[in-house]
Every structure is written in C-alpha cells, then in structure tokens.
Design a protein around this motif. Structure first.
Motif, PDB file in Angstrom:
ATOM      1  N   LYS A  54     -18.572  41.794 -20.204  1.00  0.00           N
ATOM      2  CA  LYS A  54     -18.541  42.778 -19.125  1.00  0.00           C
ATOM      3  C   LYS A  54     -17.159  42.886 -18.479  1.00  0.00           C
ATOM      4  O   LYS A  54     -16.761  43.964 -18.031  1.00  0.00           O
ATOM      5  CB  LYS A  54     -19.586  42.398 -18.072  1.00  0.00           C
ATOM      6  N   TYR A  55     -16.415  41.771 -18.451  1.00  0.00           N
ATOM      7  CA  TYR A  55     -15.110  41.744 -17.775  1.00  0.00           C
ATOM      8  C   TYR A  55     -14.032  41.324 -18.772  1.00  0.00           C
ATOM      9  O   TYR A  55     -14.112  40.236 -19.354  1.00  0.00           O
ATOM     10  CB  TYR A  55     -15.116  40.766 -16.601  1.00  0.00           C
ATOM     11  N   GLU A  56     -12.998  42.143 -18.904  1.00  0.00           N
ATOM     12  CA  GLU A  56     -11.946  41.830 -19.872  1.00  0.00           C
ATOM     13  C   GLU A  56     -11.057  40.662 -19.419  1.00  0.00           C
ATOM     14  O   GLU A  56     -10.342  40.074 -20.244  1.00  0.00           O
ATOM     15  CB  GLU A  56     -11.077  43.061 -20.133  1.00  0.00           C
ATOM     16  N   ASN A  57     -11.075  40.324 -18.148  1.00  0.00           N
ATOM     17  CA  ASN A  57     -10.263  39.199 -17.665  1.00  0.00           C
ATOM     18  C   ASN A  57     -11.052  37.888 -17.575  1.00  0.00           C
ATOM     19  O   ASN A  57     -10.632  36.955 -16.906  1.00  0.00           O
ATOM     20  CB  ASN A  57      -9.618  39.512 -16.308  1.00  0.00           C
ATOM     21  N   ILE A  58     -12.206  37.843 -18.247  1.00  0.00           N
ATOM     22  CA  ILE A  58     -12.975  36.604 -18.363  1.00  0.00           C
ATOM     23  C   ILE A  58     -13.018  36.185 -19.825  1.00  0.00           C
ATOM     24  O   ILE A  58     -13.369  36.973 -20.701  1.00  0.00           O
ATOM     25  CB  ILE A  58     -14.414  36.773 -17.831  1.00  0.00           C
ATOM     26  N   GLN A  59     -12.629  34.929 -20.082  1.00  0.00           N
ATOM     27  CA  GLN A  59     -12.650  34.391 -21.438  1.00  0.00           C
ATOM     28  C   GLN A  59     -13.515  33.133 -21.478  1.00  0.00           C
ATOM     29  O   GLN A  59     -13.541  32.361 -20.520  1.00  0.00           O
ATOM     30  CB  GLN A  59     -11.242  34.027 -21.902  1.00  0.00           C
ATOM     31  N   VAL A  60     -14.187  32.925 -22.603  1.00  0.00           N
ATOM     32  CA  VAL A  60     -15.023  31.747 -22.792  1.00  0.00           C
ATOM     33  C   VAL A  60     -14.484  30.938 -23.961  1.00  0.00           C
ATOM     34  O   VAL A  60     -14.192  31.478 -25.029  1.00  0.00           O
ATOM     35  CB  VAL A  60     -16.488  32.133 -23.078  1.00  0.00           C
ATOM     36  N   PHE A  61     -14.349  29.649 -23.749  1.00  0.00           N
ATOM     37  CA  PHE A  61     -13.911  28.729 -24.798  1.00  0.00           C
ATOM     38  C   PHE A  61     -14.935  27.612 -24.911  1.00  0.00           C
ATOM     39  O   PHE A  61     -15.437  27.118 -23.895  1.00  0.00           O
ATOM     40  CB  PHE A  61     -12.524  28.164 -24.473  1.00  0.00           C
ATOM     41  N   ARG A  62     -15.226  27.220 -26.128  1.00  0.00           N
ATOM     42  CA  ARG A  62     -16.264  26.208 -26.354  1.00  0.00           C
ATOM     43  C   ARG A  62     -15.671  24.973 -27.033  1.00  0.00           C
ATOM     44  O   ARG A  62     -14.740  25.084 -27.830  1.00  0.00           O
ATOM     45  CB  ARG A  62     -17.401  26.793 -27.195  1.00  0.00           C
ATOM     46  N   GLN A  63     -16.244  23.832 -26.683  1.00  0.00           N
ATOM     47  CA  GLN A  63     -15.822  22.576 -27.286  1.00  0.00           C
ATOM     48  C   GLN A  63     -17.022  21.651 -27.355  1.00  0.00           C
ATOM     49  O   GLN A  63     -18.014  21.831 -26.643  1.00  0.00           O
ATOM     50  CB  GLN A  63     -14.700  21.937 -26.462  1.00  0.00           C
ATOM     51  N   ALA A  64     -16.930  20.626 -28.201  1.00  0.00           N
ATOM     52  CA  ALA A  64     -17.948  19.585 -28.205  1.00  0.00           C
ATOM     53  C   ALA A  64     -17.898  18.857 -26.872  1.00  0.00           C
ATOM     54  O   ALA A  64     -16.872  18.866 -26.187  1.00  0.00           O
ATOM     55  CB  ALA A  64     -17.694  18.619 -29.361  1.00  0.00           C
ATOM     56  N   ASN A  65     -19.008  18.251 -26.505  1.00  0.00           N
ATOM     57  CA  ASN A  65     -19.080  17.565 -25.214  1.00  0.00           C
ATOM     58  C   ASN A  65     -18.070  16.411 -25.145  1.00  0.00           C
ATOM     59  O   ASN A  65     -18.235  15.387 -25.792  1.00  0.00           O
ATOM     60  CB  ASN A  65     -20.501  17.040 -24.993  1.00  0.00           C
ATOM     61  N   GLN A  66     -17.014  16.630 -24.355  1.00  0.00           N
ATOM     62  CA  GLN A  66     -15.940  15.628 -24.227  1.00  0.00           C
ATOM     63  C   GLN A  66     -15.642  15.268 -22.788  1.00  0.00           C
ATOM     64  O   GLN A  66     -14.760  14.461 -22.521  1.00  0.00           O
ATOM     65  CB  GLN A  66     -14.658  16.160 -24.885  1.00  0.00           C
ATOM     66  N   GLY A  67     -16.351  15.885 -21.843  1.00  0.00           N
ATOM     67  CA  GLY A  67     -16.137  15.559 -20.448  1.00  0.00           C
ATOM     68  C   GLY A  67     -15.316  16.596 -19.708  1.00  0.00           C
ATOM     69  O   GLY A  67     -14.583  17.392 -20.299  1.00  0.00           O
ATOM     70  N   VAL A  68     -15.438  16.569 -18.375  1.00  0.00           N
ATOM     71  CA  VAL A  68     -14.823  17.595 -17.538  1.00  0.00           C
ATOM     72  C   VAL A  68     -13.302  17.534 -17.574  1.00  0.00           C
ATOM     73  O   VAL A  68     -12.633  18.572 -17.477  1.00  0.00           O
ATOM     74  CB  VAL A  68     -15.355  17.475 -16.090  1.00  0.00           C
ATOM     75  N   SER A  69     -12.720  16.350 -17.745  1.00  0.00           N
ATOM     76  CA  SER A  69     -11.257  16.251 -17.770  1.00  0.00           C
ATOM     77  C   SER A  69     -10.671  16.976 -18.979  1.00  0.00           C
ATOM     78  O   SER A  69      -9.670  17.693 -18.862  1.00  0.00           O
ATOM     79  CB  SER A  69     -10.821  14.781 -17.784  1.00  0.00           C
ATOM     80  N   VAL A  70     -11.279  16.786 -20.130  1.00  0.00           N
ATOM     81  CA  VAL A  70     -10.810  17.479 -21.338  1.00  0.00           C
ATOM     82  C   VAL A  70     -10.926  18.988 -21.148  1.00  0.00           C
ATOM     83  O   VAL A  70     -10.024  19.751 -21.508  1.00  0.00           O
ATOM     84  CB  VAL A  70     -11.608  17.025 -22.580  1.00  0.00           C
ATOM     85  N   ALA A  71     -12.048  19.424 -20.551  1.00  0.00           N
ATOM     86  CA  ALA A  71     -12.260  20.857 -20.318  1.00  0.00           C
ATOM     87  C   ALA A  71     -11.223  21.423 -19.351  1.00  0.00           C
ATOM     88  O   ALA A  71     -10.671  22.515 -19.567  1.00  0.00           O
ATOM     89  CB  ALA A  71     -13.673  21.088 -19.778  1.00  0.00           C
ATOM     90  N   ARG A  72     -10.929  20.702 -18.281  1.00  0.00           N
ATOM     91  CA  ARG A  72      -9.930  21.188 -17.320  1.00  0.00           C
ATOM     92  C   ARG A  72      -8.530  21.204 -17.933  1.00  0.00           C
ATOM     93  O   ARG A  72      -7.747  22.131 -17.688  1.00  0.00           O
ATOM     94  CB  ARG A  72      -9.946  20.310 -16.072  1.00  0.00           C
ATOM     95  N   ASN A  73      -8.200  20.174 -18.710  1.00  0.00           N
ATOM     96  CA  ASN A  73      -6.888  20.152 -19.365  1.00  0.00           C
ATOM     97  C   ASN A  73      -6.730  21.327 -20.319  1.00  0.00           C
ATOM     98  O   ASN A  73      -5.646  21.911 -20.421  1.00  0.00           O
ATOM     99  CB  ASN A  73      -6.695  18.831 -20.107  1.00  0.00           C
TER     100      ASN A  73
END
Length: 312
Positions: A54-73
């Motif tokens: 719906k929004y061109e300035n929203i992106q989704v990235f997926r990863q295996a469960n590695q924890g919030v720190s990995v996701a934020r980095n």
C-alpha cells in the motif's frame, strides 16, 4: 529523506497493525519505514506485506529468528534517512511525533542524539515522563550532567531517542548480538561516550505498553536478574570513565532491583543470593535512599526479607 524508522518484529500479529498505522499517519517529514521480520510464524508477515504493498516508502525484510539486535543492526544498514528511529512493534508514536522529533535539528546544529518524553501505559493508569524544558547540550555537558538527566527521563531505552544516522556509522556502533535483556542500554552507553551534541525535548512523543505478554521486559527467566545487574555494571563502568562517583547511584538502583524482585519467593532467593556473592548487605541499601518513595521501598524490602528468613 528526513528520517528512517526501523521496526523489528517477531510474532506481533496482535499489535503490529496499530504500530505501523501510528507511522503512516505522520505528516510534515519525509520518512521510510523498514520492517524487519525476525522469523515470525503468525500473521505478522502478512500484515507487514500488506502495508508495503500500500505504501511505497515501506519495505519488509525477512530473516531467520536471530533476535532483536540482529534485526535492528540490519535496519541500520538499510536506512537512508538523516536520522534513524527505532520503534518497538507493541508500541505507538503519537500524532506528529516524527515532525516534532526533528523540527529543530537545523537550529540545534544537527544533534547526534535527540531525547524526548513518553507515556507508559498500564492497565489502569498512564505514567508520563517528561523533560521539564528544552536544552541543547554539548557532549561534555551531557556526560557531566548524566545523573541529573537520568532523573528526568529513561536513558537506557531506545524508543525515546532519535539518532543521527551518519553519526552512528562514524562511531561504528551496533546492537550487541546474543544479548536478550539490556541490549538497547549497552547500545546507548556506546553512543553517550561519543556524542557531540544532544537535544533534550519536553515533547511527549511515545506510548509504551507495559504489560504485553512475551515482551523481554515482562518475561521471567532464571538469569533475568543477573542480566539486569550486568547492565548496571556497564552503567557504573561508563560513569567511572566520565569521572563520576557512582556509589550512591549504584545503591539506589540496587534497592530498586531488589524491590522489583522481592515479591516472588524464587526471585527473592535469587536476588538475596546475588547480594551475598557481591558482598552487599541489605542494610547498606539505606544509603541509596534519596526520597520518601525509596525509604518506603527500603522498609518493605527489609520487612519481607526478614519475615522470609524467619519462616524458611
């Protein structure tokens, strides 16, 4: 791009929609939203994908469960804004929050760090933490005054702070991976050591939900107390680097930690055991009392600990 917002999420299907909508209704700034799916198995992924379509300035990235720190980095590495803001998936930002966060960055000479107020939402009440007045501080003054600033606002959390992205890259800071509690505090302590300009805003821009089941802050694990103590140790180490005597602050925080865990028999046994190992007497916590509220906590701790010692 004015600001990048990073939302890591894991099985947040019951709250993610409200969180994202609090971003999509923001006006007055150019923003991008980076959603990092940390291996969700519920409907979170679909909710995120629907918003990205719906929004061109929203992106989704997926990863295996590695924890919030990995996701934020990962969010840091993908961001393109002048500033970056980390939003928890179970919370929301208030109307015009993004605009108010960065409205004065030019006149404030592009601060490396912006800190603002927030609301803590419990079942029956709302607790507001607000900085009394706006100040723009040099890094040196911020470090010198850090204990008085800590009395005004939470310094450990990242959700009441906005960071200049280029500054984070210049000092090579990231979130410590593999740390389940206090990773945001350790990240902030690295920032505090290097920051050049800090803006403190009186605006209340964030709503923090205190009681969501499954969140790290509300989880109870066998090593939670020890992890919290390690964060306190890191704060003490930072204060020593700043040339600040932290003894009274240490005892006040220890009193708060003991009070937090004294109600559960299992946690009471653990926290009192840790105090013995660290050679800290319960009576010494009296020196950490700086208010009537602290004094009441101290009395309750002594009463419950003494009663427990007699009956067990």
């Amino acid at each position: 791009m004015d600001i990048s917002i990073v939302i890591p999420f894991y099985n947040a299907g019951d709250v993610l929609k409200n969180c994202i909508e609090s971003v999509t209704t923001q006006i007055g700034v150019s923003w991008e939203l980076i959603l990092v799916d940390d291996g969700s198995t519920d409907e979170s992924s679909k909710i995120a994908t629907d918003f990205s379509r719906k929004y061109e300035n929203i992106q989704v990235f997926r990863q295996a469960n590695q924890g919030v720190s990995v996701a934020r980095n990962r969010g840091i590495s993908l961001s393109k804004g002048k500033y970056i803001y980390f939003l928890d998936s179970d919370d929301v930002i208030k109307r015009n929050a993004l605009q108010n966060m960065i409205r004065d960055v030019v006149t404030d000479k592009y601060p490396d760090l912006i800190i603002f107020g927030y609301e803590m939402i419990n079942v029956n009440r709302i607790i507001t933490k607000q900085i009394p007045k706006k100040r723009v501080l040099s890094g040196c003054t911020f470090r010198t005054d850090i204990l008085s600033i800590e009395n005004e606002v939470d310094l450990n959390s990242i959700w009441n702070k906005c960071y200049r992205l280029e500054f984070l890259k210049e000092i090579f800071v990231d979130f410590p991976e593999g740390v389940r509690i206090g990773e945001d505090a350790v990240f902030n302590y690295s920032v505090f050591r290097k920051v050049n300009i800090v803006s403190l805003l009186p605006d209340v821009l964030y709503q923090y939900t205190m009681e969501r089941q499954g969140s790290a802050i509300n989880s109870h694990t066998s090593d939670k107390i020890e992890l919290q103590l390690r964060v306190m140790d890191e704060f003490r180490k930072m204060l020593q680097e700043f040339g600040i005597d932290s003894k009274k602050n240490d005892l006040q925080k220890m009193l708060g930690l003991v009070y937090q865990h004294i109600w559960s028999r299992c946690e009471r046994n653990q926290i009192l055991g840790i105090l013995r190992i660290r050679k800290i007497r319960l009576s010494s916590l009296l020196f950490g009392v700086t208010s009537i509220k602290d004094l009441i906590k101290f009395g309750i701790v002594i009463f419950i600990s003494g009663k427990w010692a007699v009956t067990h």
